[in-house]
Design an enzyme around this catalytic site. Structure first.
Site, PDB file in Angstrom:
ATOM      1  N   SER A  11       0.831  -1.286  -0.197  1.00 34.97           N
ATOM      2  CA  SER A  11      -0.076  -0.028  -0.277  1.00 34.97           C
ATOM      3  C   SER A  11       0.875   1.231   0.136  1.00 34.97           C
ATOM      4  CB  SER A  11      -0.878   0.112   1.348  1.00 34.97           C
ATOM      5  OG  SER A  11      -0.256  -0.019   2.358  1.00 34.97           O
ATOM      6  N   ASN A  12       2.083   1.138   0.154  1.00 38.87           N
ATOM      7  CA  ASN A  12       3.085   2.188   0.346  1.00 38.87           C
ATOM      8  C   ASN A  12       3.293   2.809  -1.259  1.00 38.87           C
ATOM      9  OD1 ASN A  12       5.090   1.016   3.039  1.00 38.87           O
ATOM     10  ND2 ASN A  12       3.205   2.269   3.169  1.00 38.87           N
ATOM     11  N   LEU A  13       3.258   1.885  -2.279  1.00 37.49           N
ATOM     12  CA  LEU A  13       3.981   2.222  -3.542  1.00 37.49           C
ATOM     13  C   LEU A  13       3.137   3.093  -4.220  1.00 37.49           C
ATOM     14  CD1 LEU A  13       4.902  -1.593  -4.467  1.00 37.49           C
ATOM     15  CD2 LEU A  13       6.219   0.098  -3.267  1.00 37.49           C
TER      16      LEU A  13
ATOM     17  N   CYS B 262       8.281  27.283  17.234  1.00 32.20           N
ATOM     18  CA  CYS B 262       8.891  26.034  16.993  1.00 32.20           C
ATOM     19  C   CYS B 262       7.294  25.096  16.757  1.00 32.20           C
ATOM     20  CB  CYS B 262       9.334  25.286  18.144  1.00 32.20           C
ATOM     21  SG  CYS B 262       8.265  24.918  19.593  1.00 32.20           S
TER      22      CYS B 262
ATOM     23  N   CYS C 262      -2.853   9.209   6.921  1.00 33.95           N
ATOM     24  CA  CYS C 262      -3.266   8.744   5.652  1.00 33.95           C
ATOM     25  C   CYS C 262      -3.902   7.516   5.435  1.00 33.95           C
ATOM     26  CB  CYS C 262      -2.085   8.898   4.822  1.00 33.95           C
ATOM     27  SG  CYS C 262      -1.157  10.499   4.375  1.00 33.95           S
TER      28      CYS C 262
ATOM     29  N   ARG D 294       2.482   5.959  -3.291  1.00 36.45           N
ATOM     30  CA  ARG D 294       2.947   7.385  -3.158  1.00 36.45           C
ATOM     31  C   ARG D 294       4.428   7.501  -2.749  1.00 36.45           C
ATOM     32  NH1 ARG D 294       0.328   5.177   0.643  1.00 36.45           N
ATOM     33  NH2 ARG D 294       0.768   5.135   2.569  1.00 36.45           N
TER      34      ARG D 294
ATOM     35  N   ASP E  27       3.817  10.934  10.286  1.00 34.96           N
ATOM     36  CA  ASP E  27       2.302  11.179  10.507  1.00 34.96           C
ATOM     37  C   ASP E  27       1.815  11.169  12.052  1.00 34.96           C
ATOM     38  OD1 ASP E  27       2.115   8.643  10.462  1.00 34.96           O
ATOM     39  OD2 ASP E  27       0.793   8.529   8.882  1.00 34.96           O
TER      40      ASP E  27
ATOM     41  N   CYS F 123       9.761  25.850  23.652  1.00 38.18           N
ATOM     42  CA  CYS F 123      10.615  27.230  23.038  1.00 38.18           C
ATOM     43  C   CYS F 123      10.312  28.495  23.811  1.00 38.18           C
ATOM     44  CB  CYS F 123      10.681  27.364  21.725  1.00 38.18           C
ATOM     45  SG  CYS F 123       9.085  28.119  20.862  1.00 38.18           S
TER      46      CYS F 123
END
Length: 249
Positions: free
Chosen positions: A68-70, A168, A183, A72, A129, A243
């Site tokens: 399923s990564n392919l 930051c 995603c 993107r 993410d 920060c």
């Protein structure tokens, strides 16, 4: 620092740019960039940073390649399924540019190890993410005085920002949103990952070479469905736990 004949030809389009030229290319070659996450943002960003001649890329990700990564994560192929992402990415980047040194780190970045994992980096690019990871990367970068390029995406759009001292990332996102999306939950158009990853790589190149004006203190919001983009200023939060009270480095 000198370039081989192969490098001179390889980076020819950089070397003729008035804003970059030989000095800028030397800064790229001398730089070490830490990439957190070889996902939708990190994959295209790594390709462009390697192609552009960043001397050392430290890839930090504990995941393996899934089919399923392919859609993107274009640094991988079908043959990489089930391989550690940093291992597969190291192979791809070495084939793209043998002059780039790749440091694969098959670990999950956490608050406990973040400082060690980014030590020695001149810039960090975060494409994860997961908010816990983003918070840990941000805190480590603020503490170490390392510029942070942050990219995120989902559905048809995404965002890119550069953080240096104040404000930051925690000024932008004080706490994990209760309705945080990923995603995997809401989907994403693969080409959007290419846009956001390329923009993140561009900001890294500009920051390393001193070319142009970076997105430091600003957030770029991209809407691929509408075909629009805009930038907004990011104010520093005086009560920020990371920060707050610190000067911009």
């Amino acid at each position: 620092m000198t370039f081989s004949d192969d490098e001179i030809e390889r980076y020819a389009r950089h070397l003729v740019l008035a804003e970059l030229g030989g000095p800028g290319q030397q800064r790229l070659k001398a730089a070490r960039v830490g990439l957190i996450g070889m996902g939708g943002v990190g994959a295209p960003a790594a390709l462009y940073l390697a192609a552009g001649g960043v001397g050392t890329l430290r890839l930090i990700d504990d995941d393996t390649v899934a089919l399923s990564n392919l859609q993107r994560q274009i640094i991988f192929t079908g043959a990489d399924t089930d391989r550690p992402k940093v291992e597969a990415a190291t192979t791809a980047l070495g084939a793209l540019n043998p002059h780039v040194q790749v440091e694969p780190v098959a670990e999950r970045l956490t608050g406990a190890n973040a400082a060690d994992l980014i030590a020695g980096c001149d810039l960090v690019l975060d494409g994860t993410d997961d908010f816990a990871t983003r918070f840990a990367v941000n805190a480590a970068c603020v503490a170490a005085g390392i510029p942070l390029v942050s990219g995120a995406l989902g559905r048809w759009g995404g965002q890119v920002a550069v953080f240096e001292g104040r404000p930051c990332y925690r000024c932008l996102v004080p706490e994990t949103p209760p309705d945080a999306e990923t995603c995997a939950r809401v989907g994403v158009v693969g080409a959007v990952a290419g846009v956001i990853g390329s923009l993140a790589a561009l900001e890294a190149i500009k920051r390393i070479t001193g070319a142009g004006t970076t997105l430091s203190g600003r957030l770029l919001l991209y809407d691929g469905l509408a075909g629009t983009a805009r930038t907004v200023a990011l104010p520093a939060d005086p009560t920020c736990p990371v920060c707050g009270g610190k000067d911009v480095s």
